[in-house]
Scaffold this active site. Structure first.
Site, mmCIF file in Angstrom:
data_model
loop_
_atom_site.group_PDB
_atom_site.id
_atom_site.type_symbol
_atom_site.label_atom_id
_atom_site.label_comp_id
_atom_site.label_asym_id
_atom_site.label_seq_id
_atom_site.Cartn_x
_atom_site.Cartn_y
_atom_site.Cartn_z
ATOM 1 N N TRP A 26 0.810 -1.221 0.000
ATOM 2 C CA TRP A 26 0.000 0.000 0.000
ATOM 3 C C TRP A 26 0.845 1.273 0.000
ATOM 4 C CZ3 TRP A 26 -0.330 -3.873 3.718
ATOM 5 C CH2 TRP A 26 0.443 -3.685 4.862
ATOM 6 N N ARG A 27 2.157 1.115 0.007
ATOM 7 C CA ARG A 27 3.023 2.278 0.175
ATOM 8 C C ARG A 27 3.614 2.762 -1.133
ATOM 9 N NH1 ARG A 27 7.647 1.950 4.668
ATOM 10 N NH2 ARG A 27 5.872 2.536 5.987
ATOM 11 N N GLU A 48 -4.824 1.138 6.627
ATOM 12 C CA GLU A 48 -4.896 1.590 8.015
ATOM 13 C C GLU A 48 -6.030 0.900 8.776
ATOM 14 O OE1 GLU A 48 -2.766 3.204 9.649
ATOM 15 O OE2 GLU A 48 -1.492 3.851 7.995
ATOM 16 N N LEU A 91 -9.357 -12.137 9.703
ATOM 17 C CA LEU A 91 -8.595 -10.927 10.019
ATOM 18 C C LEU A 91 -8.988 -10.375 11.384
ATOM 19 C CD1 LEU A 91 -6.384 -9.241 8.747
ATOM 20 C CD2 LEU A 91 -8.117 -7.880 7.590
ATOM 21 N N GLY A 92 -10.131 -10.785 11.911
ATOM 22 C CA GLY A 92 -10.543 -10.419 13.263
ATOM 23 C C GLY A 92 -11.145 -9.031 13.372
ATOM 24 N N TYR A 131 -6.916 8.552 14.875
ATOM 25 C CA TYR A 131 -5.672 8.003 14.332
ATOM 26 C C TYR A 131 -5.776 7.785 12.827
ATOM 27 C CZ TYR A 131 -2.225 4.801 12.659
ATOM 28 O OH TYR A 131 -1.260 4.236 11.874
ATOM 29 N N ASP A 149 0.753 5.678 16.529
ATOM 30 C CA ASP A 149 0.316 4.306 16.786
ATOM 31 C C ASP A 149 1.215 3.712 17.874
ATOM 32 O OD1 ASP A 149 2.728 3.804 15.513
ATOM 33 O OD2 ASP A 149 1.901 2.419 14.034
ATOM 34 N N CYS A 211 20.179 2.983 15.003
ATOM 35 C CA CYS A 211 19.115 3.981 15.066
ATOM 36 C C CYS A 211 19.617 5.383 14.717
ATOM 37 C CB CYS A 211 18.503 3.995 16.467
ATOM 38 S SG CYS A 211 17.162 5.190 16.642
ATOM 39 N N THR A 303 -10.422 -9.704 22.481
ATOM 40 C CA THR A 303 -9.736 -8.605 23.155
ATOM 41 C C THR A 303 -9.974 -8.615 24.659
ATOM 42 O OG1 THR A 303 -10.069 -7.281 21.157
ATOM 43 C CG2 THR A 303 -9.394 -6.106 23.135
#
Length: 351
Positions: A26-27, A48, A91-92, A131, A149, A211, A303
């Site tokens: 998707w990027r 997302e 996928l839940g 978000y 996130d 980093c 959850t």
């Protein structure tokens, strides 16, 4: 931390991202973006929604299947609910699939198939929270919105050596993230911070030596990175119990029932069953039959609770009519269209 230093840190991260950005379906890569390629808001939004509480590895195949079958938001808006729910199975968090359809139809019907290009317009769409709106605004439209996130929270907690536990620290960490948000390349920057958390500033054994923010990281300087972010103790999940009734007709058809739109697994096809509660479930068979209780339980964790399903099976003649649910012919039935917990129950009958 000064604005000048914030700007320099953002630039350091973007330099790292230009070399190390993950390739995701998707990027739009930073190089392609620099060459003028613009992300498709539909694909950004889709990714997302799918990525909420789910891993990138789990989402990739679903994303590719969805965008191949429904390549535009208008295509998705015109899809049958049952087809979308079946494609989402496994996928839940099935409320996301229902909201996916509601949002697609709002974009198609109220916005001519074009996603709003403001944070406020995105927030007004069904199922789009703060978000998701910020992520689509930044990534798809290059607006300087702050995207936070779990990865970003972890990076910010370590960068600032913030020991206030989550979720109480969310506003503080969001403030840290906002101060660093790039004004020049906000879309790339939002993805860069998430990539940093996913690949370098990982929950365990962060690769601090690689980093780009190591020298600015207060936790690295104090040796506290492994402790962060701190989290408030989780409440113990209760265990609920239920019964799933797997009924096969002599011609191979299976008895299925569509769950109510509201609640867990809303709108999904599954096995008829009892209520789920912490007490012993009351027997509620959907059809008259001679029932066999399997020795194994179907176990699944949601959850907020663990679920243990007793599985009862039966074979019934052609003329037997169910009190609820409908038989699905053998050639149409596909266990892969069922939610994960229902697939687990089915597997016990075939294993």
């Amino acid at each position: 931390m000064s604005a000048t230093r914030d700007t320099a840190q953002a630039a350091d991260l973007l330099t790292w991202y230009d070399r190390h950005a993950r390739e995701l379906p998707w990027r739009v890569s930073p190089a392609a973006r620099a060459a003028g390629v613009r992300p498709d808001p539909y694909r950004v939004w889709m990714s997302e929604i799918m990525l909420q509480q789910t891993t990138v590895a789990a989402v990739k195949s679903y994303f590719e299947a969805f965008t191949t079958r429904w390549p535009t938001v208008s295509d998705l808006a015109a899809a049958e609910d049952a087809d979308v729910m079946a494609a989402w199975a496994g996928l839940g968090y099935y409320a996301r699939a229902r909201n996916l359809l509601k949002c697609a139809r709002a974009v198609a019907d109220e916005h001519g198939g074009v996603f709003p290009q403001t944070l406020e317009g995105l927030r007004a769409l069904p199922g789009v929270g703060p978000y998701t709106a910020a992520a689509v605004a930044a990534i798809a439209f290059d607006l300087p919105e702050t995207v936070v996130d779990g990865n970003v929270e972890r990076v910010m907690a370590r960068l600032h050596d913030e020991h206030m536990p989550l979720p109480q620290s969310k506003p503080v960490l969001t403030g840290y993230a906002a101060a660093l948000t790039s004004q020049g390349r906000p879309g790339d920057y939002a993805q860069a911070v998430m990539d940093l958390g996913a690949t370098i500033c990982t929950p365990r054994n962060p690769a601090c030596g690689l980093c780009p923010w190591r020298t600015a990281c207060a936790a690295w300087d104090r040796g506290t990175q492994a402790e962060l972010p701190k989290k408030a103790p989780k409440k113990r999940k209760p265990t609920r119990h239920g019964i799933a009734y797997l009924v096969k007709r002599v011609d191979g058809a299976w008895l299925l029932e569509r769950r109510p739109d509201s609640g867990l697994l809303g709108g999904m096809l599954g096995w008829p069953g009892s209520d789920w509660s912490e007490e012993a479930p009351a027997d509620a068979p959907p059809i008259r039959a001679e029932w066999k209780t399997l020795n194994a339980e179907a176990r699944h964790t949601f959850t907020h609770f663990h679920l243990r399903l007793t599985v009862k099976t039966a074979l019934v003649p052609m003329e037997r009519r169910p009190e609820r649910g409908e038989f699905v012919e053998a050639e149409v039935f596909d266990a892969g269209d069922l939610p994960t917990v229902m697939r687990k129950a089915f597997a016990l009958t075939t294993g």
